[in-house]
Each structure stands twice: as C-alpha cells, then as structure tokens.
Design an enzyme around this catalytic site. Structure first.
Site, PDB file in Angstrom:
ATOM      1  N   ASP A   1       1.121   5.101  -0.722  1.00  0.00           N
ATOM      2  CA  ASP A   1       0.718   6.515  -0.561  1.00  0.00           C
ATOM      3  C   ASP A   1       1.968   7.273  -1.135  1.00  0.00           C
ATOM      4  O   ASP A   1       2.523   7.756  -0.940  1.00  0.00           O
ATOM      5  CB  ASP A   1      -0.273   7.321   0.952  1.00  0.00           C
ATOM      6  CG  ASP A   1      -1.253   6.247   1.499  1.00  0.00           C
ATOM      7  OD1 ASP A   1      -1.726   5.634   0.154  1.00  0.00           O
ATOM      8  OD2 ASP A   1      -1.189   6.222   2.060  1.00  0.00           O
TER       9      ASP A   1
ATOM     10  N   THR B   1       6.144   0.709  12.258  1.00  0.00           N
ATOM     11  CA  THR B   1       7.061   0.887  13.258  1.00  0.00           C
ATOM     12  C   THR B   1       7.795  -0.535  12.798  1.00  0.00           C
ATOM     13  O   THR B   1       7.625  -1.296  13.086  1.00  0.00           O
ATOM     14  CB  THR B   1       6.949   1.377  14.684  1.00  0.00           C
ATOM     15  OG1 THR B   1       5.781   2.482  14.166  1.00  0.00           O
ATOM     16  CG2 THR B   1       7.612   0.845  15.711  1.00  0.00           C
TER      17      THR B   1
ATOM     18  N   HIS C   1       0.812  -1.099   0.284  1.00  0.00           N
ATOM     19  CA  HIS C   1       0.049  -0.199   0.261  1.00  0.00           C
ATOM     20  C   HIS C   1       1.159   0.906  -0.061  1.00  0.00           C
ATOM     21  O   HIS C   1       1.576   1.373   0.418  1.00  0.00           O
ATOM     22  CB  HIS C   1      -0.983  -0.164   1.133  1.00  0.00           C
ATOM     23  CG  HIS C   1      -2.102   1.530   1.164  1.00  0.00           C
ATOM     24  ND1 HIS C   1      -1.969   1.967   2.108  1.00  0.00           N
ATOM     25  CD2 HIS C   1      -2.641   1.587   0.577  1.00  0.00           C
ATOM     26  CE1 HIS C   1      -3.266   3.424   2.036  1.00  0.00           C
ATOM     27  NE2 HIS C   1      -3.357   2.553   0.620  1.00  0.00           N
TER      28      HIS C   1
END
Length: 396
Positions: A19, A68, A17
């Site tokens: 962005d 993280t 994914h």
C-alpha cells in the site's frame, strides 16, 4: 497532491502486498513522511529506501513494515530484498516516465510492505515486492480503480483472507428455494443436493424457524457459507427486535408480513438497513400491496407476492408487479419483486415476463426425487449465466 495505490502480487509465503501514498513534500504525504521518520514504533520502524548503502532512491521513499518485525531474520528481509525491490521500482518508475523526472525532488512516497513471517526466499521477496510497488505506483498515478470499477466489482469480489463473499441481489432473476420442512436433517440434506449457483437463494421457511428458532440459520450457513439466506419470520410485531435477531443469526434478509402495523413494517425496514440486511415484505392475504407500500416511510428491498399453499388452486397474483415497480420508480427506490405459490417450470417465462425478479419454489424442488435436477431445471429457465462465467480473471 495525495494519491493512493495498492497491489498484491505473488504466491505465499513470499507474496507481496504493498500500500503506498505519493504526494508533495509540502502536503499531507510530506507531513506523514516526516512524522514516520521521527516517531518510531517498535517492530514497525520505517526505513528510508535505498538502492544500495549511501544511494537513496528518488523520489524519497519511506518503507513501513506492516507485520511486526520480531527478529533479525525478519529485519534482514525488510532491510534486504524488500528495501532493494521498493527502491529499484521507484527509480525505474522515474526512468520509464511513470513519475516525471522533474518531480523527483518534489514528491515523497510512503510504502507499507507486507512480509509474511514464514517467507524465506529472498529472490521471490525481491521480485514480488518490486512488481507490487511498480503496480501500486501506476495505480496511484492512474487513479485506479475509478468509482465505476469499484461499483462493478464490489458484489463480485470474495476477499482472499475471509475466504467467502457476502451475497447481494444485484443480478436478477433468482430462484429462491423455500425450505419449509421442519426437519433439520432433511433440510440440510436437501441443501447439500442443491446446485451451486450465483442465482440461488435459500429460504429458511416459517415452520423450520418455528421449530428451531433463528439459530437454524447458522446450521444452514455451515453447509453453504456463501448462500444468500432469507429468514421467513413473517413478522407481525416487535419489528426492530426481530430484524436484529435475524441479522445476529447471519441471515441476509428478514421477511415481514404486509399485515403488520405500518409502524412495525417501518421498524423492520429501518433495522434491517441498519444491520446491513434486506427487508422483504410478504403480501400473503393482502388484497392491495401497493396501498400498503404507499404508507411506508421507506420501501422494502423485496416485495413477495405470495399465494398460500392452502389456496394454490386459485389464480396467481402477479398483476401487482407493474404497480409495485412504478411506485419504486416514483420513490427513487430499487425494489425486487418475488412471486411465490404454484411457480412451476412451465410458468417461469410467464412470471419473468410479468416482471418478477425472484421465483420462490418449495415442494416442486424439495419434495422431488432428484433435488438437484429439479433445481437445475428452474435455474435453466431463468436463462441467466453465472456471474463472470466467461470472464478471464486478471490481477484483481
């Protein structure tokens, strides 16, 4: 210039994914790029994207891990296949003309990358992140999605992580099944027998709510998470309080009586819209529904023309539909009209022809020996295909 793109590709646990933002070095993206390189965050340290050591991609690209990073295995996935994939995708976008070559030194890219903690396959991590980065870049530069696509898709979409969608009434006509029996086990059994349909609404009837309270909504929701559920309180007072109670119980609509004071009607509608649910005005025993509507600050989302069970032998009151819809047009509002009381399979076409958007049916379905078959007959009478029934789903 600041353009934004997003893409999800692949299968768990290696799915990608991405962005990203792409824009001028001298603009807000350039500022964010510089900030990212100088203000580091533990576990989310940005990485300058390189095709191989000593060969950064162009336009310069910063990779930011979304998850993280807690160990060297995860760090290796970011510094290895994910970094290689993003770098190669950006360079290929230039080579293929997606990004103009002459702009390679003027633009910068920030790509946020998701790597699942359970991902292990480097090959899949690379391939999925390469594809997602290329697609996100193309979407950013093409301005995808445009606002028309967003408006077309927003009520069809079910978020993959949430696992269900919040239903909205945008594809009338609908069948609303009135669940009036004040026996919860019986009601839940009826719901389980009802067909799954995009054009089916569940109504928690007044007797059911009087016995169990608005918490009965959550019991219905356990059986049908995606259902559009109407809480038929027939509110007469404390409108904002009852609307908030219904919203907190996860219902999608509250019913207020048209016999309530105008101030109460206004408060129900206002609070319903504040909490993101529909306001339904029930016109039971209201001689002139349009006259009531004309006094409201804001029109309700649904007006229910309701003939009581006790007087079902009398003629229906569908003649008000035209006046209601004319007022909605005059007020630049969208109002659906529901008809309740004595709706039968043989009167479906009459109701729809008169302009009804929602057919409210109770005992003709709930008291039937074959609940599913009875409901199917009404749904077939709507003559409305399922949403996206014939659509071949693509990447979004």
């Amino acid at each position: 210039m600041m353009l934004i793109g997003e893409a999800l590709i692949g299968e768990a646990p290696e799915l990608a994914h991405v962005d990203l933002m792409i824009g001028d070095k001298e603009g807000p993206v350039g500022q964010a790029f510089a900030t990212g390189m100088t203000q580091l965050s533990a576990g989310h340290t940005p990485v300058l994207s390189v095709i191989r050591p000593n060969l950064p991609t162009k336009p310069s690209t910063l990779i930011v891990p979304k998850v993280t990073v807690k160990g060297m295995d995860q760090a290796s996935q970011i510094f290895g296949p994910a970094q290689a994939a993003v770098s190669k995708a950006v360079a290929d976008a230039v080579e293929e003309g997606l990004i103009p070559k002459e702009k390679a030194e003027d633009l910068v890219i920030i790509a946020s990358v998701f790597i699942h903690p359970q991902a292990v396959d480097y090959n899949r991590i690379y391939r999925y992140n390469y594809g997602a980065t290329k697609l996100a870049l193309k979407r950013a530069l093409d301005g995808f999605p445009d606002i028309d696509t967003v408006l077309h898709e927003k009520d069809r979409a079910a978020h993959a992580v949430m696992g269900f969608k919040i239903s909205k009434l945008w594809d009338a006509p609908y069948l609303q099944v009135a669940l009036d029996n004040p026996n919860l086990p019986v009601i839940l059994n009826i719901i389980k027998q009802l067909p799954k349909s995009d054009h089916l609404i569940l109504e928690a009837g007044t007797p059911l709510i009087k016995r169990y309270g608005v918490d009965v909504i959550s019991k219905i929701r356990e059986v049908r998470p995606d259902a559009f559920i109407v809480a038929d309180l027939k509110t007469l007072d404390t409108g904002n309080l009852e609307a908030r109670m219904v919203a907190d119980a996860t219902a999608d609509a509250i019913v207020v009586s048209a016999l309530a004071p105008i101030a109460t009607l206004n408060k129900v509608i206002e609070e319903a819209h504040k909490t993101g649910i529909y306001a339904v005005m029930d016109t039971l025993n209201t001689p002139d529904p349009v006259a009531v509507l004309e006094q409201l600050d804001v029109l309700p989302d649904v007006v229910e023309l309701h003939r009581a069970i006790d007087i079902e032998g009398t003629a229906h009151a569908w003649g008000s539909i035209e006046g209601i819809k004319a007022l909605a047009v005059k007020r630049s509002s969208k109002v659906l009209v529901a008809v309740a009381g004595g709706v039968r399979v043989d009167t479906i076409s009459d109701a729809l022809g008169a302009g009804a958007d929602i057919l409210v049916v109770g005992r003709a379905i709930t008291n039937s020996k074959d609940v599913r078959q009875a409901a199917d007959r009404f749904i077939e009478g709507l003559n409305k295909p399922e949403i996206d029934q014939f659509r071949i789903m693509t990447d979004f």
